[in-house]
Design an enzyme around this catalytic site. Structure first.
Site, PDB file in Angstrom:
ATOM      1  CG  HIS A  19      -1.933  -1.383   1.228  1.00  0.00           C
ATOM      2  ND1 HIS A  19      -1.401  -2.425   1.543  1.00  0.00           N
ATOM      3  CD2 HIS A  19      -3.323  -1.087   0.876  1.00  0.00           C
ATOM      4  CE1 HIS A  19      -2.911  -3.046   1.100  1.00  0.00           C
ATOM      5  NE2 HIS A  19      -3.971  -2.626   1.238  1.00  0.00           N
TER       6      HIS A  19
ATOM      7  N   GLY B 146      -3.667  -3.397  11.791  1.00  0.00           N
ATOM      8  CA  GLY B 146      -4.323  -3.486  10.514  1.00  0.00           C
ATOM      9  C   GLY B 146      -5.198  -3.713  10.630  1.00  0.00           C
TER      10      GLY B 146
ATOM     11  CG  LEU C 106      -8.288   0.243   8.222  1.00  0.00           C
ATOM     12  CD1 LEU C 106      -9.358   0.449   6.915  1.00  0.00           C
ATOM     13  CD2 LEU C 106      -7.614   0.733   8.367  1.00  0.00           C
TER      14      LEU C 106
ATOM     15  CG  ASN D 252      -6.649  10.433   1.714  1.00  0.00           C
ATOM     16  OD1 ASN D 252      -6.618  10.032   1.228  1.00  0.00           O
ATOM     17  ND2 ASN D 252      -5.117   8.994   1.756  1.00  0.00           N
TER      18      ASN D 252
ATOM     19  CB  ILE E  73      -8.544   8.518  -1.998  1.00  0.00           C
ATOM     20  CG1 ILE E  73      -8.554   9.220  -2.989  1.00  0.00           C
ATOM     21  CG2 ILE E  73      -8.054   6.892  -2.705  1.00  0.00           C
ATOM     22  CD1 ILE E  73      -9.778   9.578  -3.997  1.00  0.00           C
TER      23      ILE E  73
ATOM     24  CG  HIS F  70      -5.924   2.660  -0.598  1.00  0.00           C
ATOM     25  ND1 HIS F  70      -5.931   0.787  -0.321  1.00  0.00           N
ATOM     26  CD2 HIS F  70      -6.109   2.988   0.619  1.00  0.00           C
ATOM     27  CE1 HIS F  70      -6.249   0.678   1.216  1.00  0.00           C
ATOM     28  NE2 HIS F  70      -6.399   2.101   1.631  1.00  0.00           N
TER      29      HIS F  70
ATOM     30  CB  SER G 101     -22.375  -7.308  36.528  1.00  0.00           C
ATOM     31  OG  SER G 101     -23.763  -6.564  36.639  1.00  0.00           O
TER      32      SER G 101
ATOM     33  CD  GLU H 226     -19.151  -3.729  25.770  1.00  0.00           C
ATOM     34  OE1 GLU H 226     -20.673  -4.121  25.466  1.00  0.00           O
ATOM     35  OE2 GLU H 226     -19.642  -3.162  24.490  1.00  0.00           O
TER      36      GLU H 226
ATOM     37  CG  PHE I 153     -22.299  -7.992  25.492  1.00  0.00           C
ATOM     38  CD1 PHE I 153     -22.571  -7.741  24.520  1.00  0.00           C
ATOM     39  CD2 PHE I 153     -22.525  -7.845  26.968  1.00  0.00           C
ATOM     40  CE1 PHE I 153     -23.765  -8.098  24.845  1.00  0.00           C
ATOM     41  CE2 PHE I 153     -23.975  -7.405  27.495  1.00  0.00           C
ATOM     42  CZ  PHE I 153     -24.859  -7.592  26.680  1.00  0.00           C
TER      43      PHE I 153
ATOM     44  CG  HIS J 167     -27.801  -9.877  28.037  1.00  0.00           C
ATOM     45  ND1 HIS J 167     -28.871  -9.630  26.815  1.00  0.00           N
ATOM     46  CD2 HIS J 167     -27.318  -9.087  28.852  1.00  0.00           C
ATOM     47  CE1 HIS J 167     -28.668  -8.352  27.350  1.00  0.00           C
ATOM     48  NE2 HIS J 167     -28.000  -7.800  27.974  1.00  0.00           N
TER      49      HIS J 167
END
Length: 678
Positions: free
Chosen positions: A42, A131, A133, A199, A201, A274, A396, A423, A449, A485
């Site tokens: 890239h 990596g 993002l 940028n 893009i 890119h 909790s 989280e 979660f 849950h």
């Protein structure tokens, strides 16, 4: 007359500082040459952000390339990690010993120090694995928070540095970025400075295809100091950094209008810059436009000398810092140096022993989340660098020790963080805290979660760092909250992550042992799954060997002859296994119960131990209020499983277990079946 290639050349903004432009071009050409040689990579981000990097490193970054792990160095994180060649170029240019020109030439090749995205430990100087993002941005929040906490404990003379992070449009689109910037703004992390590669893009084309956000306003709304500049104007870059460093009560975002693939004749400013290998003709055009005559992978000696001087500039500051460390009072210095090394206080195991004594004094059953809270009360007093927290579930999760003081915006002398309902941001920030050093982060939410935390959990395991994820409400045993849950597939999914130690203790004593095993492994990420419902004590031994530290062990051995049946279980289902064994033993069937609190650790034991624990019989039953998948290797073709095959249900705990036939009777029936067929 211009030829066709020259006619297509795109003008580039004239430099305000020719030398800085040349320093930046060193990054650009190393990056494009490496991508071209690899035929993948890239180049767009390194070429677009090179001017910012040149100003930052030449005028502001506090570091010493000779000592990549100097504790008081500034931290530099690339959240848009696909632009890894920017980081590798900087490391080579400034003189990091392990980042040679040969490694640059081996970009994206097997076993190189220059993988496609930065990987922690692949080379000293890479602060974190990025990596996915947004992860680096969220990690940087943890770095900045850790710096302030350590500063509060040890003062400006020892801890006084900035965290700088580069991020792109993909980072700002990812959901974790919303959690991260909100948390950082709330906590007033003034030592965090982010550079947004604005940028316009993305891979698909213009960012307007998918978003209309005003990122500057978004950061402002989260209490960040924001500036908007031309990312190729070195004077503007310098002035913006000076201004950002003055802000002490807010993190800073500098929105840098840049040209992706800066210098490419036809691809600059387009999505083709890119991630495409540029091609020889495009590189030749860039050499012409940027007046760069050096061959591939060669840096003109005067420019390399300038970069090496930048890499050595921090040496004097590092040596002065080392002198200040030596001059500290002995007890404070020993504590500081121990924490920098990641070592625990010499007496910390006494806290585990004391916790066991307190647990055994209980006259009633305890949920393992309660037992964990009691253990943490003792551990925090013994290990002051433990930094707790929860995603708005403190009562909790039982993650706050009784003596812990809460961290509040602008005040960092405490040791407990209210992460809010964030989280993923919590998990990623904890990784940054662990990577920074000097603190041991743990944070809680419900096990279901963990799906929101999974990318960060995976990266913690990949980096082999001591991040501790405390996950309560670990099964259908949470009852009335119902299937949304109640975690079903989560244990198997988490156990599938390489290197992640997933612990599920079966009683209060095992809970203490699991905490001991977690803290005993400084290079291993861990997750501990804890029950909401009370559980009986299955062991009453306060001292002796930590049986859980081997991952699996014989809780109750077969009696009355050679073992005919093995029942395996974890967590709240372990007591069902012991009850079923009592029935089967009463029928004259020698039965052993094996507790398996941590599958990963058990797999690391030698074969003789594993055979002894599991027994030679093929008649095996496993019971766990979760899906079967992670048990298959132990059950074989002849074994039977008692557990979940569907999502849960809302109701009283006992009723939910009966509905899904996870009972003592069910275990006994499974045992009788397997004894007939095995």
């Amino acid at each position: 007359m211009q030829n066709q290639s020259q006619a297509a050349d795109k003008a580039v903004p004239a430099p305000k500082d020719q030398h800085l432009r040349e320093l930046a071009n060193c990054i650009r050409f190393l990056s494009m040459d490496a991508v071209e040689k690899a035929k993948s990579g890239h180049p767009g981000m390194p070429m677009g952000m090179a001017d910012i990097a040149a100003v930052l490193f030449s005028d502001f970054m506090k570091f010493d390339a000779d000592d990549p792990y100097w504790f008081d160095r500034d931290r530099f994180v690339i959240s848009n990690g696909h632009g890894s060649m920017l980081l590798y170029s900087l490391m080579y240019l400034t003189g990091y010993k392990d980042m040679t020109i040969e490694e640059i030439q081996r970009f994206r090749q097997i076993d190189s120090r220059t993988p496609g995205h930065p990987e922690y430990h692949h080379a000293p100087g890479i602060e974190t694995t990025t990596g996915p993002l947004g992860q680096g941005l969220a990690n940087s929040v943890g770095f900045a928070l850790a710096e302030r906490i350590m500063n509060s404990a040890f003062g400006d003379d020892l801890v006084d540095h900035f965290t700088y992070v580069f991020l792109g449009d993909g980072c700002t689109m990812e959901g974790v970025s919303h959690e991260a910037i909100s948390l950082a703004g709330h906590l007033k992390l003034g030592r965090l400075i982010a550079f947004f590669d604005n940028n316009s893009i993305s891979i698909d084309g213009a960012t307007s295809l998918a978003e209309s956000d005003n990122q500057a306003d978004r950061f402002r709304a989260s209490n960040w100091h924001v500036q908007e500049i031309d990312g190729h104007d070195t004077d503007a870059i310098r002035s913006a950094i000076i201004e950002a460093r003055k802000v002490t009560d807010r993190p800073s975002m500098i929105s840098c209008r840049t040209i992706i693939g800066f210098g490419f004749p036809t691809k600059a400013g387009t999505q083709k810059a890119h991630s495409d290998a540029p091609g020889e003709e495009e590189i030749a055009g860039a050499r012409r436009i940027l007046a760069w005559s050096a061959p591939p992978f060669e840096i003109p000696q005067p420019l390399l000398d300038s970069w090496r001087q930048i890499g050595a500039r921090g040496r004097q500051a590092r040596m002065a810092w080392a002198d200040r460390v030596k001059e500290m009072p002995e007890s404070l210095r020993e504590n500081f140096e121990r924490r920098m090394k990641g070592e625990l206080p010499s007496h910390w195991r006494q806290a585990i022993a004391s916790a066991k004594v307190e647990l055994l004094a209980s006259e009633k059953d305890l949920a393992t989340r309660q037992a964990s809270g009691i253990v943490l009360n003792h551990l925090f007093d013994a290990i002051p660098e433990m930094l707790g927290g929860s995603a708005d579930l403190t009562p909790s999760n039982n993650t706050k020790a009784k003596n812990q003081v809460e961290i509040t915006p602008g005040h960092y002398a405490g040791s407990y963080v209210h992460y809010g309902v964030r989280e993923h941001g919590m998990a990623a920030a904890m990784n940054g805290i662990a990577l920074h050093g000097g603190l041991i982060p743990y944070g809680g939410t419900f096990l279901t979660f963990s799906d929101y935390c999974r990318p960060s959990i995976r990266l913690a395991a990949m980096m082999e760092i001591r991040t501790i994820f405390v996950m309560t409400h670990d099964s259908i045993g949470l009852g009335e909250d119902g299937p949304t849950h109640q975690p079903i597939e989560h244990l198997s999914a988490l156990r599938a992550i390489p290197r992640l130690a997933v612990y599920r203790p079966g009683d209060p004593i095992e809970t203490a042992e699991c905490w001991e095993a977690i803290l005993d492994a400084p290079r291993r990420a861990a997750l501990i799954a804890l029950s909401r419902q009370p559980m009986p004590f299955l062991r009453r031994d306060a001292g002796g060997e930590n049986l859980s530290a081997r991952g699996g062990y014989i809780l109750l051995d077969a009696e009355g002859g050679e073992r005919r049946l093995t029942i395996m279980a974890t967590g709240s289902e372990l007591h069902l296994a012991t009850q079923a064994r009592a029935v089967l033993q009463g029928e004259g069937i020698p039965t052993a119960v094996v507790s398996m609190p941590c599958r990963l650790i058990f797999e690391e034991q030698d074969d003789d131990y594993k055979r002894k624990v599991l027994g030679e019989t093929r008649a095996r039953v496993a019971v766990e209020a979760a899906v079967q998948d992670s048990w298959d290797r132990y059950l074989g073709l002849d074994g039977r499983f008692v557990g979940m095959h569907e999502f849960g249900a809302s109701g009283k705990i006992d009723d939910v277990y009966k509905k899904f036939d996870i009972t003592t009777d069910a275990v006994v029936r499974a045992a009788r079946t397997v004894l007939r067929t095995a």
